[in-house]
Design an enzyme around this catalytic site. Structure first.
Site, PDB file in Angstrom:
ATOM      1  N   SER A 119       0.809  -1.216   0.000  1.00 38.11           N
ATOM      2  CA  SER A 119       0.000   0.000   0.000  1.00 38.11           C
ATOM      3  C   SER A 119       0.845   1.269   0.000  1.00 38.11           C
ATOM      4  O   SER A 119       0.336   2.347  -0.318  1.00 38.11           O
ATOM      5  CB  SER A 119      -0.952   0.010   1.197  1.00 38.11           C
ATOM      6  OG  SER A 119      -0.255  -0.190   2.401  1.00 38.11           O
ATOM      7  N   ASP A 340      -3.911   5.935  11.854  1.00 36.90           N
ATOM      8  CA  ASP A 340      -3.013   5.466  10.801  1.00 36.90           C
ATOM      9  C   ASP A 340      -1.752   6.320  10.754  1.00 36.90           C
ATOM     10  O   ASP A 340      -1.756   7.442  10.229  1.00 36.90           O
ATOM     11  CB  ASP A 340      -3.740   5.503   9.453  1.00 36.90           C
ATOM     12  CG  ASP A 340      -2.904   4.927   8.320  1.00 36.90           C
ATOM     13  OD1 ASP A 340      -1.719   4.610   8.540  1.00 36.90           O
ATOM     14  OD2 ASP A 340      -3.437   4.802   7.203  1.00 36.90           O
ATOM     15  N   HIS A 343       0.565   5.076   6.620  1.00 40.84           N
ATOM     16  CA  HIS A 343       0.353   5.625   5.280  1.00 40.84           C
ATOM     17  C   HIS A 343       0.497   7.146   5.321  1.00 40.84           C
ATOM     18  O   HIS A 343       0.776   7.725   6.368  1.00 40.84           O
ATOM     19  CB  HIS A 343      -1.026   5.216   4.761  1.00 40.84           C
ATOM     20  CG  HIS A 343      -1.185   3.733   4.646  1.00 40.84           C
ATOM     21  ND1 HIS A 343      -1.907   2.995   5.549  1.00 40.84           N
ATOM     22  CD2 HIS A 343      -0.698   2.856   3.741  1.00 40.84           C
ATOM     23  CE1 HIS A 343      -1.874   1.720   5.209  1.00 40.84           C
ATOM     24  NE2 HIS A 343      -1.133   1.604   4.114  1.00 40.84           N
TER      25      HIS A 343
END
Length: 363
Positions: A119, A340, A343
């Site tokens: 990702s 998060d 990311h």
């Protein structure tokens, strides 16, 4: 006397040869000459520098880019501050060329560019697609999202940006015992052939355990393990990838990059603020060094690249990204729950990764 001088001369030449070999082995992989045959501009290390406030950023507006996943679209999902959008990376010894999407499309007209990895590769792929789209907003595009292969085609230029999702680079195969991470198998590589640019990445999934890991066993040759040291496994898997590149990629036709290890910011103790994480962070760390130093995985990447026969350009984004504790989605990540800190928001830090990719291709 003459014989002694000749012996001393031989010893000196041997010593000098060994010294040059060791110096070559220590060569950092941001050297542009390994990629393009041209020398670095003023010997500039693009990855040594600092973050500076720049009101001309960002390159695009997230609301105008059709390629951003909800997990990266921080402004859409309520991030109240915008200062994190206004920083540019400034190398110590030179200036980065400003990204020019029209120039990029013209240079790579008719070419195929593929990101391969997890990702974080997706983060960078979407960023580059948005940066190009902002330069040619009226250009016809074809956009397909599938697993494992997605792509964006800029039809007027014949430029295709591919994203091949494979978190480990090596294969997960089905055996009688269940899903097996095979450290020596890379059959997925058949889809990577024929590209003009390849940008690889892998690390974060190697740390996953329990329900979040994607396999039941690890295979290393004939041996099958319930688990093993993850750094050791990563080294073996990355070595399999390196051997695949050496055997299958013609680097006179295909430029190969490794994206580098993207850091996380869950542990504030790494930047001397033990009670914090990325949540609520509003600006980068000052200076050019990260208090905790580089993660061990970054050393494994450099070790494996050093052993390769083919030239691979390391986008050495680890340290510059470590300084950006402010640039994660945190709780502004679509329908993803939790905090998060792995990311990155778009627009945001991956745009700088792509500016460094652009610089490596044009400088």
């Amino acid at each position: 006397m003459g014989f002694r001088c000749e012996c001393l001369l031989c010893l000196f030449l041997i010593f000098w040869f060994v010294f040059l070999q060791e110096a070559s082995a220590r060569q950092p992989y941001y050297n542009v000459t390994r990629l393009s045959g041209r020398k670095q501009v003023n010997g500039c290390n693009l990855f040594q520098g600092k973050w500076v406030f720049d009101p001309s950023y960002p390159f695009y507006d997230s609301s105008g880019c059709p390629f951003i996943d909800p997990e990266f679209d921080c402004l859409k999902y309520g991030r109240p501050d915008k200062q994190y959008l206004k920083y540019s990376w400034k190398p110590d010894a030179c200036s980065l060329p400003r990204f020019n999407g029209v120039s990029f499309l013209a240079k790579w007209k008719g070419k195929k560019i593929m990101f391969v990895g997890d990702s974080l590769s997706l983060n960078m792929w979407e960023s580059l697609a948005c940066m190009i789209h902002a330069s040619v907003p009226n250009s016809k595009t074809t956009y397909v999202r599938k697993d494992p292969l997605s792509f964006v085609v800029f039809e007027n230029y014949g430029v295709t940006l591919y994203m091949y999702r494979t978190p480990y680079l090596v294969d997960i195969v089905r055996e009688n015992v269940g899903a097996v991470l095979n450290l020596g198998s890379i059959n997925g590589g058949n889809a990577w052939k024929g590209m003009d640019v390849l940008i690889f990445n892998s690390w974060h999934w190697w740390t996953h355990k329990g329900k979040s890991q994607a396999w039941d066993y690890i295979r290393d040759g004939s041996a099958l393990y319930k688990d093993m040291n993850r750094f050791q496994a990563y080294n073996k898997g990355l070595t399999t990838w390196a051997n695949w590149v050496d055997s299958n990629v013609d680097t006179t036709k295909t430029k190969v990059f490794f994206q580098g290890v993207s850091p996380t910011h869950y542990e504030g103790r790494e930047w001397n603020q033990p009670k914090k994480s990325c949540y609520g962070e509003l600006q980068p760390l000052s200076g050019s060094t990260y208090p905790a130093g580089a993660p061990p995985a970054a050393a494994i990447v450099k070790k494996v690249l050093r052993m390769m026969k083919k030239p691979v350009y390391l986008l050495d984004i680890t340290t510059l990204s470590q300084l950006r504790k402010d640039a994660h989605p945190s709780t502004y990540s679509g329908e993803h729950s939790g905090n998060d800190c792995s990311h990155w928001c778009l627009p945001g830090l991956p745009d700088s990764w792509n500016q460094l990719l652009y610089a490596a291709l044009v400088m």
